[in-house]
Motif scaffolding. Structure first.
Motif, PDB file in Angstrom:
ATOM      1  N   ALA A  96       0.855  -1.191   0.000  1.00 14.42           N
ATOM      2  CA  ALA A  96       0.000   0.000   0.000  1.00 14.42           C
ATOM      3  C   ALA A  96       0.892   1.244   0.000  1.00 14.42           C
ATOM      4  CB  ALA A  96      -0.922  -0.001   1.213  1.00 14.42           C
ATOM      5  N   ALA A  97       0.848   1.999  -1.070  1.00 13.44           N
ATOM      6  CA  ALA A  97       1.798   3.101  -1.244  1.00 13.44           C
ATOM      7  C   ALA A  97       1.260   4.459  -0.812  1.00 13.44           C
ATOM      8  CB  ALA A  97       2.232   3.171  -2.707  1.00 13.44           C
ATOM      9  N   SER A  98      -0.057   4.627  -0.790  1.00 15.00           N
ATOM     10  CA  SER A  98      -0.601   5.974  -0.559  1.00 15.00           C
ATOM     11  C   SER A  98      -0.195   6.578   0.789  1.00 15.00           C
ATOM     12  CB  SER A  98      -2.121   5.964  -0.712  1.00 15.00           C
ATOM     13  OG  SER A  98      -2.721   5.013   0.145  1.00 15.00           O
ATOM     14  N   PRO A  99      -0.214   5.825   1.907  1.00 13.12           N
ATOM     15  CA  PRO A  99       0.230   6.439   3.159  1.00 13.12           C
ATOM     16  C   PRO A  99       1.705   6.856   3.113  1.00 13.12           C
ATOM     17  CG  PRO A  99      -1.028   4.449   3.612  1.00 13.12           C
ATOM     18  CD  PRO A  99      -0.741   4.455   2.144  1.00 13.12           C
ATOM     19  N   LEU A 100       2.549   6.029   2.480  1.00 13.97           N
ATOM     20  CA  LEU A 100       3.972   6.352   2.394  1.00 13.97           C
ATOM     21  C   LEU A 100       4.194   7.594   1.545  1.00 13.97           C
ATOM     22  CD1 LEU A 100       6.896   5.665   3.012  1.00 13.97           C
ATOM     23  CD2 LEU A 100       6.886   4.137   1.023  1.00 13.97           C
ATOM     24  N   VAL A 101       3.459   7.709   0.457  1.00 13.35           N
ATOM     25  CA  VAL A 101       3.597   8.887  -0.403  1.00 13.35           C
ATOM     26  C   VAL A 101       3.175  10.144   0.354  1.00 13.35           C
ATOM     27  CG1 VAL A 101       2.720  10.032  -2.476  1.00 13.35           C
ATOM     28  CG2 VAL A 101       3.318   7.599  -2.551  1.00 13.35           C
ATOM     29  N   ALA A 102       2.042  10.064   1.038  1.00 13.55           N
ATOM     30  CA  ALA A 102       1.541  11.231   1.770  1.00 13.55           C
ATOM     31  C   ALA A 102       2.517  11.660   2.859  1.00 13.55           C
ATOM     32  CB  ALA A 102       0.178  10.921   2.378  1.00 13.55           C
TER      33      ALA A 102
END
Length: 393
Positions: free
Chosen positions: A328-334
Motif C-alpha cells: 500500500a503506497a498511498s500512506p507512504l507517499v503522503a
C-alpha cells in the motif's frame, strides 16, 4: 482489514500535513517584504510601566535594569517584583534605580503569581501600558517606548522579538535549540506579521494595554503562562501583534540542569496550552469565522519542532513498514511529501535566518538530537511537569 489500516495511516499522514502546511506558509511569508504600518515615531509616549518578575536573580538583574533605565522616558517607570527571593535581588534592584515590591508566598509559585502581584500594585495609579520584561533579559535601545506607542496605537497586545543567544562554547544541541527558538519566536511570527496575522506571546517583551491585562487570570503557576495569556486574549478578540523592530535579548542556560529545566518547561507548557485551548479556539472560529483567529489557532497548535519532527519520522517509518508488508503506497507517499515539506521549510529558514547559528553539517545531525528528546515527551504523557521551576542560570 488491510484497507482499514491503510486508510487510518493515510488519515494520520494528512493530519500532520495541517501544522506542516501552516509552518511552510509562515516561513515562506517571512521572506516577503515588510508590510507598511502607521508610523508611531511622532506619537507622544504613553504612560507605561515595565514590570520585571524576579526570583533569586541577584547575578543578572543589575545588567537587565541598566538596559531599561538607560532608555526610560519621563512617561516610563520600572517595577521589580522580588518574588520569594532568598538572595539580594530586592536590594540590588532598588540600588539600580527600580521601584521594588516584595512578594512572599511559598504556596503559590510561578511567574504568573508575581505578575499578578505587580499589576495589583499598579491599580491605584494605573498606566496605559504594561510591558513585561524578564530579569535575565537586556532590552535593546528604544524598545520600551516603541512597544508602548504601538500598543496604544493598535489597542492590542504587542510582542517584541525575543532573541536567545547561545551560551559560551555551545554544543551542537545548543545550536539546534537556538535555531528552533529563532524559528519559533522570530521567523514564524515574522511570516504571520507579513500576512497581517497575529502571533503568540513569548513571556518577555510583551506590551499589554492595562485595561486588558486586568482581565487576564494572571495568578497561575502555569508553565507557559505567556501562551496561556495570548490564547485568552485571542478568545477575547485581542490577539497579539508581532513587532520585530523591538527586541529583548537573553541567553540559553550554560549548565545541563538549567537547559533541561528550561526545555521541559517550554515543551510541557506548550503542549498543555494546546490541550487546554484547542477546542475553545476551534469552537470560536466555527461560531464566529475569523481568518485572524484561525491563523492564531493553527500557529498555537504547531507542537515543538522536535516533537513534530519525531512524529513525522515515526509516521514515515510506520508507513514504510506497511508498504513493505502490503504494497500500500498511498500512506507512504503522503507522509513522504509532508516530511519533505517540513525539512524543506526548516532548510529555507536556516539559509535565510540561521546560518550564523549552526552549520549545515550540524543541522544535518538534527534528527539525532530529536531522538534524544523522546524521554522528555514521554514524560509529558505519563508524568508531566506541572510545577513552575526557575531555570538555573
Amino acid at each position: 482489514m488491510v484497507d482499514a489500516v491503510t486508510h487510518a495511516l493515510l488519515a494520520l499522514g494528512l493530519l500532520t500535513a495541517i501544522p506542516v502546511a501552516f509552518l511552510v506558509v509562515q516561513i515562506g511569508a517571512a521572506l516577503l517584504p515588510a508590510r507598511r504600518s502607521v508610523s508611531v515615531i511622532s506619537m507622544p509616549c504613553p504612560r507605561f510601566v515595565a514590570v520585571m518578575p524576579a526570583h533569586d536573580e541577584e547575578a543578572v538583574i543589575a545588567r537587565s535594569i541598566a538596559s531599561i533605565m538607560a532608555q526610560l522616558p519621563a512617561a516610563g517607570h520600572l517595577l521589580v517584583v522580588a518574588d520569594n527571593c532568598s538572595d539580594d535581588t530586592a536590594r540590588i534592584a532598588s540600588s539600580a534605580g527600580a521601584e521594588v515590591v516584595i512578594r512572599q508566598d511559598t504556596t503559590r509559585l510561578g511567574k504568573g503569581y508575581a505578575l499578578d502581584h505587580g499589576i495589583r500594585a499598579l491599580a491605584a495609579d494605573p498606566p496605559q501600558v504594561v510591558i513585561v520584561v524578564d530579569a535575565d533579559c537586556e532590552v535593546a535601545p528604544g524598545t520600551l517606548e516603541f512597544l508602548a506607542k504601538r500598543c496604544v496605537a493598535t489597542g492590542r497586545p504587542v510582542q517584541a522579538r525575543y532573541t536567545m543567544l547561545a551560551p559560551p562554547l555551545p554544543s551542537s544541541a545548543d545550536k539546534v535549540s537556538r535555531l528552533a527558538w529563532t524559528i519559533k519566536t522570530f521567523v514564524r511570527p515574522l511570516g504571520s506579521a507579513r500576512l497581517g496575522w497575529p502571533c503568540q506571546l513569548m513571556g518577555s517583551g510583551m506590551a499589554l494595554p492595562f485595561a486588558l491585562v486586568t482581565r487576564l487570570d494572571l495568578a497561575t503557576g502555569h508553565l507557559a503562562e505567556d501562551q496561556k495569556f495570548g490564547a485568552e486574549l485571542a478568545l477575547a478578540g485581542s490577539s497579539p501583534l508581532f513587532c520585530p523592530d523591538a527586541q529583548v535579548v537573553s541567553q540559553l542556560p550554560q549548565g545541563e540542569t538549567g537547559k533541561r529545566q528550561q526545555r521541559t518547561r517550554w515543551e510541557h507548557g506548550h503542549l498543555a496550552v494546546i490541550g487546554q485551548f484547542f477546542l475553545p479556539l476551534i469552537r470560536r472560529v466555527v461560531s464566529k469565522p475569523s481568518l485572524h483567529l484561525l491563523a492564531f489557532t493553527l500557529d498555537l497548535c504547531i507542537p515543538p519542532l522536535t516533537l513534530l519532527a519525531l512524529s513525522l519520522m515515526l509516521i514515515g517509518g510506520l508507513n514504510l513498514s506497511w508498504f513493505a508488508a502490503t504494497g500500500a503506497a498511498s500512506p507512504l507517499v503522503a507522509s513522504s511529501v509532508v516530511l519533505a515539506g517540513f525539512a524543506g521549510a526548516i532548510v529555507v529558514a536556516w539559509r535565510r535566518f540561521g546560518q550564523e547559528i549552526i552549520s549545515g553539517r550540524e543541522l544535518a545531525a538534527g534528527p539525532a538530537y530529536c531522538l534524544l528528546k523522546i524521554p522528555s515527551f514521554i514524560r509529558f504523557f505519563i508524568h508531566r511537569q506541572v510545577d513552575w521551576i526557575r531555570t538555573e542560570r
